[in-house]
Motif scaffolding. Structure first.
Motif, PDB file in Angstrom:
ATOM      1  N   VAL A  97       0.851  -1.188   0.000  1.00  0.00           N
ATOM      2  CA  VAL A  97       0.000   0.000   0.000  1.00  0.00           C
ATOM      3  C   VAL A  97       0.886   1.237   0.000  1.00  0.00           C
ATOM      4  CG1 VAL A  97      -1.702   1.286   1.357  1.00  0.00           C
ATOM      5  CG2 VAL A  97      -1.789  -1.196   1.321  1.00  0.00           C
ATOM      6  N   MET A  98       0.502   2.236  -0.763  1.00  0.00           N
ATOM      7  CA  MET A  98       1.129   3.557  -0.696  1.00  0.00           C
ATOM      8  C   MET A  98       0.122   4.468  -0.008  1.00  0.00           C
ATOM      9  SD  MET A  98       4.098   3.443  -2.240  1.00  0.00           S
ATOM     10  CE  MET A  98       4.649   4.788  -3.212  1.00  0.00           C
ATOM     11  N   THR A  99       0.587   5.211   1.002  1.00  0.00           N
ATOM     12  CA  THR A  99      -0.322   6.084   1.739  1.00  0.00           C
ATOM     13  C   THR A  99       0.348   7.420   2.009  1.00  0.00           C
ATOM     14  OG1 THR A  99      -1.743   6.236   3.689  1.00  0.00           O
ATOM     15  CG2 THR A  99       0.387   5.195   4.002  1.00  0.00           C
ATOM     16  N   ARG A 100      -0.446   8.445   2.108  1.00  0.00           N
ATOM     17  CA  ARG A 100       0.049   9.771   2.478  1.00  0.00           C
ATOM     18  C   ARG A 100      -0.157   9.942   3.973  1.00  0.00           C
ATOM     19  NH1 ARG A 100       2.580  12.308  -1.307  1.00  0.00           N
ATOM     20  NH2 ARG A 100       1.809  12.060  -3.396  1.00  0.00           N
ATOM     21  N   VAL A 101       0.861  10.448   4.627  1.00  0.00           N
ATOM     22  CA  VAL A 101       0.818  10.671   6.064  1.00  0.00           C
ATOM     23  C   VAL A 101       0.989  12.167   6.308  1.00  0.00           C
ATOM     24  CG1 VAL A 101       1.920  10.147   8.260  1.00  0.00           C
ATOM     25  CG2 VAL A 101       1.819   8.398   6.481  1.00  0.00           C
ATOM     26  N   ALA A 102      -0.004  12.787   6.938  1.00  0.00           N
ATOM     27  CA  ALA A 102       0.075  14.213   7.242  1.00  0.00           C
ATOM     28  C   ALA A 102       1.136  14.445   8.315  1.00  0.00           C
ATOM     29  CB  ALA A 102      -1.269  14.727   7.725  1.00  0.00           C
ATOM     30  N   VAL A 103       1.819  15.601   8.224  1.00  0.00           N
ATOM     31  CA  VAL A 103       2.882  15.925   9.176  1.00  0.00           C
ATOM     32  C   VAL A 103       2.643  17.325   9.720  1.00  0.00           C
ATOM     33  CG1 VAL A 103       5.360  16.266   9.468  1.00  0.00           C
ATOM     34  CG2 VAL A 103       4.532  14.486   7.950  1.00  0.00           C
ATOM     35  N   SER A 104       2.668  17.437  11.050  1.00  0.00           N
ATOM     36  CA  SER A 104       2.507  18.756  11.667  1.00  0.00           C
ATOM     37  C   SER A 104       3.776  19.201  12.394  1.00  0.00           C
ATOM     38  CB  SER A 104       1.329  18.737  12.640  1.00  0.00           C
ATOM     39  OG  SER A 104       1.583  17.844  13.704  1.00  0.00           O
ATOM     40  N   ALA A 105       4.828  18.402  12.363  1.00  0.00           N
ATOM     41  CA  ALA A 105       6.087  18.762  13.016  1.00  0.00           C
ATOM     42  C   ALA A 105       6.631  20.037  12.391  1.00  0.00           C
ATOM     43  CB  ALA A 105       7.094  17.627  12.898  1.00  0.00           C
ATOM     44  N   LYS A 106       7.135  20.927  13.221  1.00  0.00           N
ATOM     45  CA  LYS A 106       7.605  22.231  12.736  1.00  0.00           C
ATOM     46  C   LYS A 106       9.094  22.220  12.373  1.00  0.00           C
ATOM     47  CE  LYS A 106       3.835  24.699  14.124  1.00  0.00           C
ATOM     48  NZ  LYS A 106       2.795  23.857  13.616  1.00  0.00           N
ATOM     49  N   SER A 107       9.914  21.600  13.198  1.00  0.00           N
ATOM     50  CA  SER A 107      11.360  21.675  12.975  1.00  0.00           C
ATOM     51  C   SER A 107      11.821  20.613  11.980  1.00  0.00           C
ATOM     52  CB  SER A 107      12.112  21.503  14.305  1.00  0.00           C
ATOM     53  OG  SER A 107      12.011  20.174  14.763  1.00  0.00           O
ATOM     54  N   ASP A 108      12.916  20.933  11.311  1.00  0.00           N
ATOM     55  CA  ASP A 108      13.506  19.970  10.375  1.00  0.00           C
ATOM     56  C   ASP A 108      13.957  18.708  11.100  1.00  0.00           C
ATOM     57  OD1 ASP A 108      13.077  21.646   8.231  1.00  0.00           O
ATOM     58  OD2 ASP A 108      15.093  22.509   8.276  1.00  0.00           O
ATOM     59  N   MET A 109      14.482  18.868  12.325  1.00  0.00           N
ATOM     60  CA  MET A 109      14.946  17.711  13.085  1.00  0.00           C
ATOM     61  C   MET A 109      13.777  16.775  13.402  1.00  0.00           C
ATOM     62  SD  MET A 109      17.502  16.512  15.799  1.00  0.00           S
ATOM     63  CE  MET A 109      18.619  17.761  15.641  1.00  0.00           C
ATOM     64  N   ALA A 110      12.640  17.324  13.807  1.00  0.00           N
ATOM     65  CA  ALA A 110      11.475  16.484  14.122  1.00  0.00           C
ATOM     66  C   ALA A 110      10.958  15.797  12.867  1.00  0.00           C
ATOM     67  CB  ALA A 110      10.372  17.317  14.773  1.00  0.00           C
ATOM     68  N   ARG A 111      10.914  16.514  11.762  1.00  0.00           N
ATOM     69  CA  ARG A 111      10.438  15.925  10.509  1.00  0.00           C
ATOM     70  C   ARG A 111      11.373  14.806  10.049  1.00  0.00           C
ATOM     71  NH1 ARG A 111       6.717  18.593   7.525  1.00  0.00           N
ATOM     72  NH2 ARG A 111       7.702  18.067   5.565  1.00  0.00           N
ATOM     73  N   ALA A 112      12.686  15.035  10.146  1.00  0.00           N
ATOM     74  CA  ALA A 112      13.655  14.009   9.744  1.00  0.00           C
ATOM     75  C   ALA A 112      13.588  12.804  10.677  1.00  0.00           C
ATOM     76  CB  ALA A 112      15.064  14.598   9.741  1.00  0.00           C
ATOM     77  N   THR A 113      13.459  13.059  11.976  1.00  0.00           N
ATOM     78  CA  THR A 113      13.352  11.959  12.934  1.00  0.00           C
ATOM     79  C   THR A 113      12.105  11.136  12.668  1.00  0.00           C
ATOM     80  OG1 THR A 113      14.530  13.254  14.608  1.00  0.00           O
ATOM     81  CG2 THR A 113      13.230  11.372  15.393  1.00  0.00           C
ATOM     82  N   TYR A 114      11.002  11.800  12.380  1.00  0.00           N
ATOM     83  CA  TYR A 114       9.738  11.111  12.096  1.00  0.00           C
ATOM     84  C   TYR A 114       9.854  10.266  10.823  1.00  0.00           C
ATOM     85  CZ  TYR A 114       4.660  10.659  11.286  1.00  0.00           C
ATOM     86  OH  TYR A 114       3.393  10.199  11.056  1.00  0.00           O
ATOM     87  N   ALA A 115      10.364  10.867   9.750  1.00  0.00           N
ATOM     88  CA  ALA A 115      10.515  10.129   8.481  1.00  0.00           C
ATOM     89  C   ALA A 115      11.450   8.935   8.653  1.00  0.00           C
ATOM     90  CB  ALA A 115      11.039  11.059   7.389  1.00  0.00           C
ATOM     91  N   ASN A 116      12.563   9.126   9.368  1.00  0.00           N
ATOM     92  CA  ASN A 116      13.508   8.025   9.590  1.00  0.00           C
ATOM     93  C   ASN A 116      12.919   6.958  10.504  1.00  0.00           C
ATOM     94  OD1 ASN A 116      15.539   9.021   7.929  1.00  0.00           O
ATOM     95  ND2 ASN A 116      16.373  10.287   9.567  1.00  0.00           N
ATOM     96  N   SER A 117      12.102   7.352  11.466  1.00  0.00           N
ATOM     97  CA  SER A 117      11.465   6.379  12.357  1.00  0.00           C
ATOM     98  C   SER A 117      10.508   5.490  11.581  1.00  0.00           C
ATOM     99  CB  SER A 117      10.723   7.097  13.481  1.00  0.00           C
ATOM    100  OG  SER A 117      11.623   7.804  14.309  1.00  0.00           O
ATOM    101  N   ILE A 118       9.787   6.083  10.642  1.00  0.00           N
ATOM    102  CA  ILE A 118       8.889   5.281   9.792  1.00  0.00           C
ATOM    103  C   ILE A 118       9.708   4.273   8.994  1.00  0.00           C
ATOM    104  CG2 ILE A 118       7.373   5.374   7.768  1.00  0.00           C
ATOM    105  CD1 ILE A 118       6.335   8.087   8.854  1.00  0.00           C
TER     106      ILE A 118
END
Length: 175
Positions: A97-118
């Motif tokens: 499955v390909m899915t879009r995941v909404a992101v509300s993280a503000k900082s680049d570090m949080a966004r990168a951590t979230y993407a890498n955690s996935i």
């Protein structure tokens, strides 16, 4: 300027302790001198790049990071078991499955951590990073659970940004 000095001293202290612990050369003056030189070069380079701030020197948030990493480690373990069960099943009923995941993280570090955690979690890979969200490939529909992604983002924001994430309505981002 005072905060840059604080982060510089904090970074120097952490790098020095880390170097001493990892090198094991506490009593050899030449080697300790090389360690001092390495820490100095790292500090000067970091300062010249303008990276002495709370995001690039996040050691004050270590307790929150350890809590997050512990949780993520448990999730990775559980996902590994789920992937092995799917791979070992006699019928191998995989429906990616390909899915879009909404992101509300503000900082680049949080966004990168979230993407890498996935991506670190078996069965899911972050394919594309955009301003408003991520495109994620999941091994099965169960791995594309939006509630699980929201929980992971909430925990990431709390650990990295130090703020409570706002709850998103169910079904905001879908496949």
């Amino acid at each position: 300027m005072a905060s840059r000095l604080f982060y510089g001293v904090l970074l120097a202290l952490i790098l020095s302790v880390l170097w001493l612990l990892l090198s094991g050369y506490w009593f050899k003056p030449l080697l300790v001198g090389f360690g001092v030189l390495a820490v100095t070069v790292a500090l000067v380079t970091t300062a010249r790049m303008g990276l002495l701030d709370g995001e690039s020197v996040p050691f004050a948030r270590l307790p929150q990071y350890f809590k997050y990493w512990s949780w993520l480690g448990a999730e990775i373990f559980k996902a590994n078991i789920a992937v092995v069960r799917i791979a070992m099943a006699p019928d191998l009923n995989i429906k990616p499955v390909m899915t879009r995941v909404a992101v509300s993280a503000k900082s680049d570090m949080a966004r990168a951590t979230y993407a890498n955690s996935i991506t670190l979690t078996p069965g899911t890979v972050t394919i594309e990073v955009e301003e408003t969200g991520f495109l994620v490939h999941a091994l099965t529909e169960e791995f594309a659970d939006q509630d699980a992604f929201r929980d992971m983002e909430r925990r990431t924001i709390e650990a990295v940004e130090g703020r409570k994430a706002l709850a998103k309505p169910r079904g905001e981002a879908g496949s």
